[in-house]
Scaffold this motif. Structure first.
Motif, PDB file in Angstrom:
ATOM      1  N   GLY A  43       0.775  -1.225   0.000  1.00  0.00           N
ATOM      2  CA  GLY A  43       0.000   0.000   0.000  1.00  0.00           C
ATOM      3  C   GLY A  43       0.807   1.276   0.000  1.00  0.00           C
ATOM      4  N   ASP A  44       2.136   1.177  -0.005  1.00  0.00           N
ATOM      5  CA  ASP A  44       2.995   2.358  -0.026  1.00  0.00           C
ATOM      6  C   ASP A  44       3.174   2.816  -1.469  1.00  0.00           C
ATOM      7  OD1 ASP A  44       4.989   4.293   0.081  1.00  0.00           O
ATOM      8  OD2 ASP A  44       6.400   3.051   1.206  1.00  0.00           O
ATOM      9  N   GLY A  45       2.577   3.937  -1.800  1.00  0.00           N
ATOM     10  CA  GLY A  45       2.628   4.447  -3.171  1.00  0.00           C
ATOM     11  C   GLY A  45       4.019   4.792  -3.654  1.00  0.00           C
ATOM     12  N   LYS A  46       4.996   4.874  -2.758  1.00  0.00           N
ATOM     13  CA  LYS A  46       6.373   5.204  -3.131  1.00  0.00           C
ATOM     14  C   LYS A  46       7.279   3.973  -3.216  1.00  0.00           C
ATOM     15  CE  LYS A  46       5.918   9.695  -1.004  1.00  0.00           C
ATOM     16  NZ  LYS A  46       6.214  10.509   0.145  1.00  0.00           N
ATOM     17  N   CYS A  47       6.739   2.807  -2.937  1.00  0.00           N
ATOM     18  CA  CYS A  47       7.536   1.579  -2.948  1.00  0.00           C
ATOM     19  C   CYS A  47       8.004   1.264  -4.364  1.00  0.00           C
ATOM     20  CB  CYS A  47       6.718   0.410  -2.405  1.00  0.00           C
ATOM     21  SG  CYS A  47       7.627  -1.155  -2.391  1.00  0.00           S
ATOM     22  N   VAL A  48       9.252   0.868  -4.501  1.00  0.00           N
ATOM     23  CA  VAL A  48       9.820   0.498  -5.799  1.00  0.00           C
ATOM     24  C   VAL A  48      10.458  -0.893  -5.759  1.00  0.00           C
ATOM     25  CG1 VAL A  48      10.192   2.873  -6.555  1.00  0.00           C
ATOM     26  CG2 VAL A  48      11.996   1.692  -5.291  1.00  0.00           C
ATOM     27  N   GLU A  49      10.139  -1.664  -4.716  1.00  0.00           N
ATOM     28  CA  GLU A  49      10.695  -3.017  -4.590  1.00  0.00           C
ATOM     29  C   GLU A  49      10.181  -3.905  -5.715  1.00  0.00           C
ATOM     30  OE1 GLU A  49      12.733  -4.486  -2.150  1.00  0.00           O
ATOM     31  OE2 GLU A  49      13.064  -2.512  -1.271  1.00  0.00           O
ATOM     32  N   GLN A  50      11.022  -4.817  -6.150  1.00  0.00           N
ATOM     33  CA  GLN A  50      10.620  -5.801  -7.140  1.00  0.00           C
ATOM     34  C   GLN A  50      10.566  -7.170  -6.489  1.00  0.00           C
ATOM     35  OE1 GLN A  50      13.457  -5.469 -10.361  1.00  0.00           O
ATOM     36  NE2 GLN A  50      12.241  -3.880 -11.342  1.00  0.00           N
ATOM     37  N   ILE A  51       9.648  -7.980  -6.954  1.00  0.00           N
ATOM     38  CA  ILE A  51       9.550  -9.359  -6.498  1.00  0.00           C
ATOM     39  C   ILE A  51       9.528 -10.257  -7.726  1.00  0.00           C
ATOM     40  CG2 ILE A  51       8.432  -8.831  -4.296  1.00  0.00           C
ATOM     41  CD1 ILE A  51       5.765  -9.410  -5.548  1.00  0.00           C
ATOM     42  N   THR A  52       9.944 -11.488  -7.542  1.00  0.00           N
ATOM     43  CA  THR A  52      10.000 -12.449  -8.636  1.00  0.00           C
ATOM     44  C   THR A  52       9.212 -13.685  -8.231  1.00  0.00           C
ATOM     45  OG1 THR A  52      12.202 -11.647  -9.209  1.00  0.00           O
ATOM     46  CG2 THR A  52      11.564 -13.769 -10.105  1.00  0.00           C
ATOM     47  N   MET A  53       8.432 -14.204  -9.184  1.00  0.00           N
ATOM     48  CA  MET A  53       7.689 -15.432  -8.911  1.00  0.00           C
ATOM     49  C   MET A  53       7.456 -16.193 -10.214  1.00  0.00           C
ATOM     50  SD  MET A  53       3.759 -14.131  -8.223  1.00  0.00           S
ATOM     51  CE  MET A  53       4.227 -12.971  -6.970  1.00  0.00           C
ATOM     52  N   PRO A  54       7.243 -17.482 -10.119  1.00  0.00           N
ATOM     53  CA  PRO A  54       6.926 -18.278 -11.309  1.00  0.00           C
ATOM     54  C   PRO A  54       5.544 -17.886 -11.847  1.00  0.00           C
ATOM     55  CG  PRO A  54       7.575 -19.688  -9.463  1.00  0.00           C
ATOM     56  CD  PRO A  54       7.391 -18.304  -8.926  1.00  0.00           C
ATOM     57  N   PRO A  55       5.336 -18.037 -13.142  1.00  0.00           N
ATOM     58  CA  PRO A  55       4.025 -17.713 -13.721  1.00  0.00           C
ATOM     59  C   PRO A  55       2.861 -18.440 -13.050  1.00  0.00           C
ATOM     60  CG  PRO A  55       5.639 -18.022 -15.457  1.00  0.00           C
ATOM     61  CD  PRO A  55       6.300 -18.434 -14.171  1.00  0.00           C
ATOM     62  N   ALA A  56       3.045 -19.697 -12.682  1.00  0.00           N
ATOM     63  CA  ALA A  56       1.964 -20.452 -12.035  1.00  0.00           C
ATOM     64  C   ALA A  56       1.601 -19.846 -10.680  1.00  0.00           C
ATOM     65  CB  ALA A  56       2.361 -21.916 -11.877  1.00  0.00           C
ATOM     66  N   ALA A  57       2.600 -19.367  -9.939  1.00  0.00           N
ATOM     67  CA  ALA A  57       2.334 -18.733  -8.647  1.00  0.00           C
ATOM     68  C   ALA A  57       1.579 -17.425  -8.842  1.00  0.00           C
ATOM     69  CB  ALA A  57       3.643 -18.492  -7.898  1.00  0.00           C
ATOM     70  N   TYR A  58       1.890 -16.705  -9.922  1.00  0.00           N
ATOM     71  CA  TYR A  58       1.179 -15.462 -10.212  1.00  0.00           C
ATOM     72  C   TYR A  58      -0.295 -15.753 -10.502  1.00  0.00           C
ATOM     73  CZ  TYR A  58      -0.209 -11.044 -12.243  1.00  0.00           C
ATOM     74  OH  TYR A  58      -0.870  -9.878 -12.499  1.00  0.00           O
ATOM     75  N   GLU A  59      -0.558 -16.790 -11.288  1.00  0.00           N
ATOM     76  CA  GLU A  59      -1.942 -17.144 -11.603  1.00  0.00           C
ATOM     77  C   GLU A  59      -2.697 -17.566 -10.341  1.00  0.00           C
ATOM     78  OE1 GLU A  59      -3.620 -16.595 -14.370  1.00  0.00           O
ATOM     79  OE2 GLU A  59      -1.792 -15.669 -15.108  1.00  0.00           O
ATOM     80  N   GLU A  60      -2.036 -18.295  -9.466  1.00  0.00           N
ATOM     81  CA  GLU A  60      -2.649 -18.696  -8.196  1.00  0.00           C
ATOM     82  C   GLU A  60      -2.977 -17.460  -7.353  1.00  0.00           C
ATOM     83  OE1 GLU A  60      -1.251 -20.952  -4.137  1.00  0.00           O
ATOM     84  OE2 GLU A  60      -0.463 -21.696  -6.039  1.00  0.00           O
ATOM     85  N   LEU A  61      -2.061 -16.512  -7.303  1.00  0.00           N
ATOM     86  CA  LEU A  61      -2.275 -15.267  -6.555  1.00  0.00           C
ATOM     87  C   LEU A  61      -3.485 -14.510  -7.078  1.00  0.00           C
ATOM     88  CD1 LEU A  61      -0.993 -13.134  -4.501  1.00  0.00           C
ATOM     89  CD2 LEU A  61       0.038 -12.134  -6.548  1.00  0.00           C
ATOM     90  N   ARG A  62      -3.586 -14.391  -8.399  1.00  0.00           N
ATOM     91  CA  ARG A  62      -4.663 -13.616  -9.023  1.00  0.00           C
ATOM     92  C   ARG A  62      -6.020 -14.305  -8.939  1.00  0.00           C
ATOM     93  NH1 ARG A  62      -1.472  -9.671  -8.874  1.00  0.00           N
ATOM     94  NH2 ARG A  62      -2.756  -9.703  -7.016  1.00  0.00           N
ATOM     95  N   ALA A  63      -6.060 -15.575  -8.547  1.00  0.00           N
ATOM     96  CA  ALA A  63      -7.325 -16.294  -8.459  1.00  0.00           C
ATOM     97  C   ALA A  63      -8.239 -15.721  -7.376  1.00  0.00           C
ATOM     98  CB  ALA A  63      -7.073 -17.782  -8.207  1.00  0.00           C
ATOM     99  N   ASP A  64      -7.671 -15.019  -6.405  1.00  0.00           N
ATOM    100  CA  ASP A  64      -8.465 -14.411  -5.335  1.00  0.00           C
ATOM    101  C   ASP A  64      -8.186 -12.911  -5.325  1.00  0.00           C
ATOM    102  OD1 ASP A  64      -9.463 -13.400  -2.872  1.00  0.00           O
ATOM    103  OD2 ASP A  64      -9.252 -15.376  -1.952  1.00  0.00           O
ATOM    104  N   PRO A  65      -9.192 -12.082  -5.596  1.00  0.00           N
ATOM    105  CA  PRO A  65      -8.958 -10.637  -5.675  1.00  0.00           C
ATOM    106  C   PRO A  65      -8.511 -10.008  -4.362  1.00  0.00           C
ATOM    107  CG  PRO A  65     -11.307 -11.105  -5.835  1.00  0.00           C
ATOM    108  CD  PRO A  65     -10.587 -12.426  -5.876  1.00  0.00           C
ATOM    109  N   ALA A  66      -8.656 -10.700  -3.241  1.00  0.00           N
ATOM    110  CA  ALA A  66      -8.228 -10.163  -1.946  1.00  0.00           C
ATOM    111  C   ALA A  66      -6.774 -10.486  -1.629  1.00  0.00           C
ATOM    112  CB  ALA A  66      -9.141 -10.686  -0.836  1.00  0.00           C
ATOM    113  N   HIS A  67      -6.081 -11.189  -2.526  1.00  0.00           N
ATOM    114  CA  HIS A  67      -4.686 -11.561  -2.305  1.00  0.00           C
ATOM    115  C   HIS A  67      -3.750 -10.634  -3.079  1.00  0.00           C
ATOM    116  CE1 HIS A  67      -5.631 -16.013  -1.149  1.00  0.00           C
ATOM    117  NE2 HIS A  67      -6.212 -15.129  -0.352  1.00  0.00           N
ATOM    118  N   PHE A  68      -2.648 -10.261  -2.430  1.00  0.00           N
ATOM    119  CA  PHE A  68      -1.633  -9.411  -3.040  1.00  0.00           C
ATOM    120  C   PHE A  68      -0.257  -9.957  -2.684  1.00  0.00           C
ATOM    121  CE2 PHE A  68      -5.354  -6.819  -2.790  1.00  0.00           C
ATOM    122  CZ  PHE A  68      -5.293  -5.973  -3.882  1.00  0.00           C
TER     123      PHE A  68
END
Length: 109
Positions: A43-68
């Motif tokens: 929620g920090d609008g100034k954050c510039v950190e990068q994270i890396t994840m496998p495509p499958a993990a990204y799809e799993e994350l996006r399956a629930d709109p309350a997950h970030f």
């Protein structure tokens, strides 16, 4: 609605939308690296950190709109809780009420 909760929710929604677009661009490169390089969805609008994840993990994350996905330590305990710790990032779930409703309404999927 608490102004702070609204602002945090909207910041996270912007980062989630950016990651959705990054994911679409990264699909070509992920076939070579098997990793997506994304921005922290905290929620920090100034954050510039990068994270890396496998495509499958990204799809799993996006399956629930309350997950970030956030960089470790970037969670905001009064509006979300860490539900999983992964290699290089944490998964948070928005709290019920205003935070969760904002996450659901702004879900790009």
């Amino acid at each position: 609605m608490d102004e702070r909760e609204r602002r945090i929710g909207l910041n996270e929604a912007v980062f989630r939308e950016a990651n959705q677009r990054i994911q679409e661009l990264n699909q070509t490169f992920a076939t070579f690296t098997d990793a997506l390089v994304l921005v922290c969805e905290c929620g920090d609008g100034k954050c510039v950190e990068q994270i890396t994840m496998p495509p499958a993990a990204y799809e799993e994350l996006r399956a629930d709109p309350a997950h970030f996905a956030v960089a470790p330590g970037h969670e905001i305990p009064d509006v979300e809780r860490v539900i999983a710790q992964r290699d290089g990032y944490d998964v948070v779930r928005k709290s019920e009420g205003v935070p969760q409703r904002i996450a659901e309404v702004t879900d790009p999927r």
